[in-house]
Enzyme design. Sequence first.
Site, short mmCIF file in Angstrom:
data_model
loop_
_atom_site.label_atom_id
_atom_site.label_comp_id
_atom_site.label_asym_id
_atom_site.label_seq_id
_atom_site.Cartn_x
_atom_site.Cartn_y
_atom_site.Cartn_z
N GLU A 162 1.33 4.27 10.53
CA GLU A 162 -0.13 4.41 10.47
C GLU A 162 -0.66 5.48 11.43
O GLU A 162 -1.67 5.31 12.09
CB GLU A 162 -0.82 3.06 10.74
CG GLU A 162 -0.51 2.05 9.65
CD GLU A 162 -1.60 1.05 9.43
OE1 GLU A 162 -2.78 1.41 9.56
OE2 GLU A 162 -1.26 -0.09 9.12
N ARG A 178 18.07 -16.02 36.74
CA ARG A 178 19.24 -15.20 36.99
C ARG A 178 19.45 -14.97 38.49
O ARG A 178 18.51 -14.58 39.19
CB ARG A 178 19.09 -13.85 36.27
CG ARG A 178 20.20 -12.84 36.52
CD ARG A 178 21.51 -13.29 35.95
NE ARG A 178 22.46 -12.20 35.92
CZ ARG A 178 23.78 -12.36 35.72
NH1 ARG A 178 24.28 -13.57 35.53
NH2 ARG A 178 24.59 -11.32 35.70
N PHE A 237 0.85 -1.20 0.00
CA PHE A 237 0.00 0.00 0.00
C PHE A 237 0.88 1.24 0.00
O PHE A 237 1.73 1.42 0.88
CB PHE A 237 -0.89 -0.02 1.25
CG PHE A 237 -1.77 1.20 1.41
CD1 PHE A 237 -2.70 1.54 0.46
CD2 PHE A 237 -1.68 1.98 2.56
CE1 PHE A 237 -3.53 2.65 0.62
CE2 PHE A 237 -2.50 3.10 2.74
CZ PHE A 237 -3.42 3.43 1.77
#
Length: 383
Positions: free
Chosen positions: A362, A267, A122
Amino acid sequence: MLQFNEEQEMVRKMVRDFARKEIAPVAIENDEAQRFPKEIFKKMAELNLLGMPFAEKYGGAGFDYVSYTITLEELARVCASTALSYSAHVSLAAGPIDEFGTEEQKQKYLKPLATGEKIGSFGLTEPTAGSDAGGTKTIAVKDGGSYVLNGSKVFITNAEVADIFVVTAVTDKSKGTRGISDFIIEKGTPGFEVGKKENKCGMRASPTCMLHFTDCRIPEKNLLGELNKGYKQFLIILDGGRIGIAVQALGIAKEAMKRSVIYAQEREQFGRKIGEFQAIQFKIADMAAKIHAAELMIYNAANRKQEGKSYKREAGIAKLYATEMATNVANEAIQIHGGYGYMKEYEVERFWRDAKLLEIGEGTSEVQRIVIYREILKNMDRL
């Protein structure tokens, strides 16, 4: 609470299994090489994902819009580049043809897009018309039974690999935004050239290029929708696209949080798992709260679109909140991982790079705020 029906849950499981098996193993490699995953798109076509929201008579799968939204979320969790190219193909290229095209156009262009035979793109943004989409400079002049296009587009997703393009051009300069029209253009049309691929920060496996039109002649029948109604048409398409961008952000954020929780349980620092420290717990709790809020916003907007209700404001709010949320969550995921978060093999740095684009594409966050405010003024009775 979010309620998904049996079919939608089936779609989620199917896409999640596919994404984990086929996309996740090559996501880092494709990002590094800036390689569009053609082989993955072929497999998605075999699953009829490329035609998911379109009618079966046009080669689609006939699924509802929420199922399509779920699909985007699951793709984005493992590779946002794949999700972005998929969204551009389905929502921005095939979507306008399905929404505004003639029967002839649907048979000729929508069908091969829905089946995955061809890839779509587009073309809206221009070098001088980004947030101001109405500032389009590309022109289309009527000449006999054809239109002749001149101008350029920039930042066009899928351009390098696309076969069918939907683009905007000015057809009547005197009418401003009411003089813009949409056109369908095929790859290889004389006078139409795709520029070099951009070297991007994130979404690197989704190719982005310029488009150039130099006396590009296309048949009059390739006008998409009504003459001079292109601006109104692509605003409608972008409203749906914003839901797609928002749910991609949601997918990124969910995966970033999941990786953070797993890492925090493994961790050790100062003789304890870092997940036992309140500072880490608070970070993850904040992630969860923001993700939950975004999810409710996104699927509310998706449901409203599916039910034929007004959703412009809801889409803008979801896009604004979810994209800024995803960047924040990905950033916190890097912080939780510490030095390892900066290393590519742990992937959270890729999540951040990919998420950042979603605040821009967008309609930037700033544009979304304008859209939301205008919708508030138009619908004071909803306050």
